[in-house]
Structures are given as C-alpha cells and as structure tokens.
Design an enzyme around this catalytic site. Structure first.
Site, PDB file in Angstrom:
ATOM      1  CE  LYS A  35      -3.971  -2.298   1.716  1.00  0.00           C
ATOM      2  NZ  LYS A  35      -4.305  -2.992   0.503  1.00  0.00           N
ATOM      3  CB  CYS A  36       4.274   1.743  -0.546  1.00  0.00           C
ATOM      4  SG  CYS A  36       5.646   2.890  -0.689  1.00  0.00           S
ATOM      5  N   GLY A  37       3.214   4.231  -2.270  1.00  0.00           N
ATOM      6  CA  GLY A  37       3.309   4.897  -3.565  1.00  0.00           C
ATOM      7  C   GLY A  37       4.331   4.245  -4.479  1.00  0.00           C
ATOM      8  CG  LEU A  38       8.225   4.176  -3.614  1.00  0.00           C
ATOM      9  CD1 LEU A  38       9.505   4.018  -2.801  1.00  0.00           C
ATOM     10  CD2 LEU A  38       8.482   4.964  -4.875  1.00  0.00           C
ATOM     11  CB  THR A  39       2.864  -0.666  -4.276  1.00  0.00           C
ATOM     12  OG1 THR A  39       2.947  -0.448  -2.862  1.00  0.00           O
ATOM     13  CG2 THR A  39       2.369  -2.075  -4.525  1.00  0.00           C
TER      14      THR A  39
END
Length: 163
Positions: A35-39
């Site tokens: 659930k990360c912007g980098l996912t």
C-alpha cells in the site's frame, strides 16, 4: 556466519534460510509493501526477476509494515495481492522489520553496507534494494527511489550474473 545462513520463514510460514530461498544464486533483496506509492515497483522487480532468472538470479521480496503501516495484510493477503495485481513469481519471506531493535538479523547486517553516496544505516523507506552475490556478500545498495529498471541497477545485476 553468512547472511545466507540466517533463519527466515517463507511467506507461507515454512522455516527456511536466505540461502535456501535464493537457491545459492545472486539476488536482489527488497523490503516490499502493498500500500505504498512505490508499490508499482513490483512490475519492474518481476521484470528483472524474469529477465535474469535463466542466468541464475532471483529477486526476493521481504514484506515490511514498518513504514506508515503500508504492509498491513496477512501472509495470505500479501501473496494474493502480489500474484493477482503484479503477477509476482519471485520468492517472498515472512513479514519482518528492517530497522530498530526489532530489525531482522538479515537487515542488521545489510544496513551496515553504504549506498552509492557512501551512507550506511537504516533503510529509508519501502523498496530499498540490496544486491547480493551468490556467497551472500553485499555488492550494491540502492535507495527506494532507484527503480528496478534503473540503468545503474540493471548494469550491476548484469555484472554479477555475467553478460
């Protein structure tokens, strides 16, 4: 003791070691989160894994919920998300911590290695990457902003697997 000998469970909970998980191959170790912007880096990680698998290389995902709770799921939820959303086929470990007193022993070793700017220490965020040789020695450290398809990272992988 090499980091390859350190016990760590697989995502399904079965006991293992990093050496068993990598199969004695060079690997890119990445602390991952769903659930990360980098996912979306999962796409590049899978691409890198597929591109170099035949040359004896693997990516290993190490889920971590230490950064703003961005990996909250159970092992089953993580496996389903990675498979269904990104087609991940590379091995994954149990959820671990990478910084602080609860840091997994693998990361206690990895974080002593400096990045390209010469800075060692704590993992900065999700998707920090450590390239290790087949013997477990750390070859390179890449901070989270370096994508899996970044030329510098791909070149480092090519060097370790042979072109």
């Amino acid at each position: 003791m090499s980091i390859l000998d350190i016990p760590i469970a697989r995502l399904d909970g079965s006991p293992s070691t990093l050496g068993e998980i990598t199969g004695g191959r060079p690997a890119l170790l990445v602390n991952v989160a769903s659930k990360c912007g980098l996912t979306p880096q999962y796409t590049g990680l899978e691409q890198l894994h597929e591109q170099f698998a035949e040359r004896g290389f693997t990516v290993v995902g190490l889920p971590c919920n230490q950064f703003m709770g961005q990996e909250p799921g159970t092992a089953e939820e993580i496996a389903e998300f990675c498979s269904a959303t990104y087609g991940v086929t590379f091995p994954m470990t149990e959820k671990i911590e990478v910084n602080g007193d609860g840091a997994h022993p693998i990361y206690a070793e990895l974080t002593t290695v400096p990045d390209q700017a010469g800075e060692a220490g704590d993992v900065q965020w999700n998707f920090e990457k450590f390239l290790i040789a087949a013997d477990g020695s750390v070859v390179s450290r890449f901070r989270p902003a370096v994508t899996p398809v970044d030329e510098e990272l791909v070149t480092a992988v090519e060097r370790i697997v042979g072109t």
